[in-house]
Enzyme design. Structure first.
Site, PDB file in Angstrom:
ATOM      1  N   SER A 178       0.853  -1.177   0.000  1.00 38.39           N
ATOM      2  CA  SER A 178       0.000   0.000   0.000  1.00 38.39           C
ATOM      3  C   SER A 178       0.887   1.224   0.000  1.00 38.39           C
ATOM      4  CB  SER A 178      -0.881  -0.013   1.255  1.00 38.39           C
ATOM      5  OG  SER A 178      -1.502   1.236   1.467  1.00 38.39           O
ATOM      6  N   TYR A 190      -2.526  -0.748  11.108  1.00 38.21           N
ATOM      7  CA  TYR A 190      -2.391  -1.184   9.722  1.00 38.21           C
ATOM      8  C   TYR A 190      -1.139  -0.576   9.082  1.00 38.21           C
ATOM      9  CZ  TYR A 190      -3.604  -1.774   4.765  1.00 38.21           C
ATOM     10  OH  TYR A 190      -3.588  -2.090   3.427  1.00 38.21           O
ATOM     11  N   LYS A 248       2.120  -2.527   7.522  1.00 38.36           N
ATOM     12  CA  LYS A 248       2.553  -2.363   6.132  1.00 38.36           C
ATOM     13  C   LYS A 248       3.997  -1.866   6.058  1.00 38.36           C
ATOM     14  CE  LYS A 248      -1.025  -3.729   3.762  1.00 38.36           C
ATOM     15  NZ  LYS A 248      -0.950  -4.914   2.882  1.00 38.36           N
TER      16      LYS A 248
END
Length: 338
Positions: free
Chosen positions: A140, A153, A157
Site C-alpha cells: 500500500s 495497519y 505495512k
C-alpha cells in the site's frame, strides 16, 4: 495466454484477493484460495472455475504459522508445486491509536504483518528446492506513508516493506531463482471499509480517488510474471503520496493531519462488528464479493499503473524521441552552416 501456473492467494475470499484470484484464473491458473470465511471462499472458488481456472479452497487463519505451513503442503499435495504465492490477507482497526487496545493492535500485527512472514516462509520452503517461484507482497502507499486512524495497519505495512527488502537482498546474495516483489496500492473499492473495527463517529471510507479492485488485481498478476522489479506503484494517488513523502514529509504530516481524519469518514451507520476476530463471511455471514459500496465513484483504469508496468517501453520511446529531436537539431545546424 494460458499460463497454467499454480498460484496461492491469501485473503482470497473478498476484495483484492478475490479479484486477483479471478484474474489468475482467466489465465488458466490453478488457484489455491486461502482465507477464514466459508461463504466467500465458496463463491471465490466458483468464480475461479467459471473463469477457466481450477480452484482449491483452504480455510486458514494466516496468523497461525503451523496452519499456513499445512495449507502450503495441502496445495503441493493437490497441484504438485507452487509457482506464485500472493500475500494479501489483512485486518484493521479504524480509530485513534489511544483507543486501540493492546490485544487489538497485536491481532492486526499478527494477521497483516506476521501473516505475510508466515506465508513467505511457507512459500520458500517449497520454492527454494526447485530454485524458482515468485512471492508477491500486496502492499500500500501506507507502507511508506502513515496516515491518521490507521496506526496498526500502517505499522504492519511498514514492517512488510522492511521485511521484504531484507529478504530480497538475501535472495539476490545467494543467487536464488526465487523472486520477491511488492505492489503498492491506492484506496480501493473493497468490502474492507465495512469490515474494519470502527470506533469513529462516521462510516469508514477510502481516501479519494478510489479504484476498483480489478485495477489492483491486474498489477498483482503483472508483478507475478515480471518479478525482477522490486516494486510496482498502482494509481496516481500512490505515486503522488510516495513522491511527496520522499520530498517533504513534514509538510505532508501537517496536510494529512488537517485533511485525512475527515477524508476517511462519511455519514452513515457502521457496517458491522468487523472481521478482526472472526470472518465477516463465516457460518452466519454472507459472501461480500470483491467490490465494496463505492462503485459509483470508483475508476476502472489507472494510467499511472500502465506507465509503471510499461516504463521500460516508455524509456525506449523517450530515448528514441530524444535521439530524433537531436537529429533534427543537428540536421538544422548543418543546413544553416551549408
Amino acid at each position: 495466454m494460458k499460463h497454467g501456473k499454480v498460484v496461492v492467494v491469501t485473503g482470497a475470499s473478498g476484495g483484492v484477493g478475490r479479484a486477483t484470484a479471478r484474474a489468475f484464473a482467466e489465465r488458466g491458473a490453478r488457484v489455491a484460495l486461502l482465507a477464514r470465511g466459508r461463504e466467500g471462499l465458496a463463491a471465490a472458488a466458483d468464480e475461479v472455475e467459471r473463469a477457466g481456472g481450477e480452484a482449491l479452497v483452504v480455510s486458514v487463519d494466516v496468523s497461525d504459522a503451523k496452519a499456513v505451513e499445512d495449507a502450503a503442503q495441502q496445495v503441493v499435495d493437490a497441484f504438485g508445486h507452487i509457482d506464485v504465492w500472493v500475500n494479501n490477507a489483512f485486518t484493521g482497526v479504524f480509530a485513534p491509536f489511544t483507543e486501540i487496545t493492546p490485544d487489538e493492535f497485536r491481532r492486526v500485527t499478527e494477521v497483516t504483518y506476521l501473516g505475510y512472514v508466515f506465508g513467505t516462509r511457507a512459500a520458500l520452503r517449497h520454492m527454494q528446492p526447485r530454485d524458482r517461484g515468485t512471492i508477491v507482497q500486496v502492499g500500500s502507499a501506507l507502507a511508506y506513508r502513515g496516515i491518521p486512524l490507521q496506526s496498526a495497519y500502517c505499522g504492519a505495512k511498514h514492517a512488510i516493506q522492511g521485511f521484504n527488502e531484507s529478504l530480497r537482498c538475501e535472495l539476490l546474495h545467494s543467487g536464488s531463482g526465487v523472486r520477491t516483489t511488492m505492489v503498492q496500492l491506492p484506496g480501493l473499492n473493497t468490502p474492507q471499509f465495512d469490515w474494519v473495527l470502527n470506533r469513529m463517529p462516521g462510516r469508514a471510507r477510502p481516501v479519494a480517488p478510489v479504484y476498483q479492485p480489478e485495477v489492483a488485481a491486474r498489477a498483482v498478476v503483472h508483478a507475478a510474471f515480471h518479478p525482477r522489479r522490486r516494486e510496482y506503484w498502482v494509481g496516481g494517488s500512490t505515486a503522488a503520496t510516495l513522491i511527496a513523502n520522499a520530498v517533504a514529509p513534514g509538510i505532508l504530516d501537517r496536510y494529512l493531519a488537517r485533511t485525512n481524519v475527515e477524508a476517511q469518514q462519511e455519514e452513515g451507520e457502521h457496517g458491522g462488528p468487523g472481521n478482526l476476530w472472526a470472518p465477516a463471511d463465516g457460518p452466519h455471514g454472507r459472501d461480500h464479493g470483491a467490490h465494496g459500496r463505492f462503485d459509483d465513484e470508483a475508476v476502472h483504469r489507472s494510467p499511472q499503473d500502465w506507465l509503471s508496468r510499461n516504463r521500460a517501453r516508455m524509456g525506449v520511446g523517450l530515448v528514441a524521441a530524444a535521439a530524433g529531436a537531436l537529429g533534427v537539431v543537428a540536421a538544422s545546424g548543418i543546413r544553416r552552416r551549408g
